[in-house]
Design an enzyme around this catalytic site. Structure first.
Site, PDB file in Angstrom:
ATOM      1  N   ALA A  12      43.612  24.489  67.600  1.00 57.12           N
ATOM      2  CA  ALA A  12      42.795  23.282  67.505  1.00 57.12           C
ATOM      3  C   ALA A  12      41.323  23.673  67.536  1.00 57.12           C
ATOM      4  CB  ALA A  12      43.113  22.342  68.659  1.00 57.12           C
ATOM      5  N   GLY A  46      47.820  24.700  68.712  1.00 54.10           N
ATOM      6  CA  GLY A  46      48.168  23.515  67.956  1.00 54.10           C
ATOM      7  C   GLY A  46      48.806  23.841  66.614  1.00 54.10           C
ATOM      8  N   GLU A  73      52.398  24.422  67.399  1.00 53.92           N
ATOM      9  CA  GLU A  73      52.954  23.108  67.715  1.00 53.92           C
ATOM     10  C   GLU A  73      53.205  22.302  66.437  1.00 53.92           C
ATOM     11  OE1 GLU A  73      51.488  21.573  71.888  1.00 53.92           O
ATOM     12  OE2 GLU A  73      49.776  22.318  70.749  1.00 53.92           O
ATOM     13  N   GLU A 125      47.211  28.612  75.168  1.00 53.78           N
ATOM     14  CA  GLU A 125      46.405  27.607  75.866  1.00 53.78           C
ATOM     15  C   GLU A 125      46.046  27.981  77.300  1.00 53.78           C
ATOM     16  OE1 GLU A 125      48.327  25.260  72.523  1.00 53.78           O
ATOM     17  OE2 GLU A 125      48.870  26.927  73.826  1.00 53.78           O
TER      18      GLU A 125
END
Length: 259
Positions: free
Chosen positions: A66, A112, A115, A135
């Site tokens: 992200a 992300g 994900e 993360e």
């Protein structure tokens, strides 16, 4: 469809979606997530679309995470809202789509990005790809379903290991632990995804959607058996069921129309 951060093209009933921020390693910023939400909705409601291939521009990254700068000063409530909005509009929207989504992982799939790939129904990785959820190195945890979907795919112990160490794995390891379906050379990545979708295109579209819905129900605190029974019954009311049975009896290939 014209987007600033995506390239979207529909060819022979396959929607090709490329996250086109190569210089930023295709990182997911707010604008990109908004465009993804739009194209996911389009895919779900458009009969012409029989499947989606999602990939990243270039050969270095699928999505390398992200855009951290956008939320570096968020409060707890803002962080929750960020995750909730992403879940509803993008990640869960992909998982719950009646159209099969294949992630063609062409490079780094981190945070992300992994994900996003895990939200897809299937994953194919280039043999040069690396995958991970880093993360915890930022004092965070995955916030777009990563803790749940990774556990579903690889089991509790391996999921906790990968998330808490933040270690990346190679495409080969990812295949061995069930994180991806196939590993292929970079040059064969899209053609392998096309091969899968071209096979699925031969099947009854409403039955494909019902199958996806039933499988996903098993993961989301629903009674998956009840959902399967319900979807099984609905199939009997379709023209495609009648065509499929007739074709079987007549020993010919079925011609499905998605009705």
């Amino acid at each position: 469809m014209a987007y600033q951060n995506l390239i979207s093209e529909l060819k022979e009933n396959i929607l090709y979606v490329t996250i086109n921020r190569e210089k930023a390693l295709n990182a997911l910023n707010a604008a990109t997530l908004s465009e993804l939400a739009d194209v996911i909705e389009y895919a779900g409601k458009t009969d012409e679309v029989r499947g989606v291939i999602l990939t990243g521009a270039g050969e270095k990254a699928f999505v390398a995470g992200a855009d951290i700068k956008e939320f570096s000063d968020y409060s707890g409530k803002q962080g929750e809202e960020l995750a909730r909005k992403g879940h509803e509009n993008v990640f869960n929207a992909i998982e719950n789509s009646p159209k099969p989504f294949i992630a063609a992982i062409n490079g780094f799939a981190l945070g992300g990005g992994l994900e996003l790939a895990m939200a897809c129904h299937m994953r194919i990785a280039a043999d040069t790809a690396k995958l991970g959820l880093p993360e915890v190195t930022l004092g965070l945890i995955p916030g777009y379903g990563g803790t749940q979907r990774l556990t579903q795919l690889v089991g509790k112990g391996k999921a906790i290991e990968l998330i808490t160490t933040a270690n990346m794995v190679t495409a080969t390891v990812a295949e061995n632990i069930g994180l991806v379906n196939y590993v292929v050379p970079q040059a064969s990545l899209i053609s392998k995804a096309e091969e899968l979708l071209n096979t699925i295109k031969l099947r009854a579209p409403l039955a494909v959607a019902a199958a996806i819905k039933s499988v996903i129900a098993s993961l989301n605190e629903e009674d998956g058996y009840a959902k399967e029974i319900q979807e099984f019954g609905k199939c009997f009311e379709t023209e495609d069921f009648k065509e499929g049975v007739t074709a079987f009896i007549e020993k010919r290939k079925a011609s499905f129309i998605g009705k």
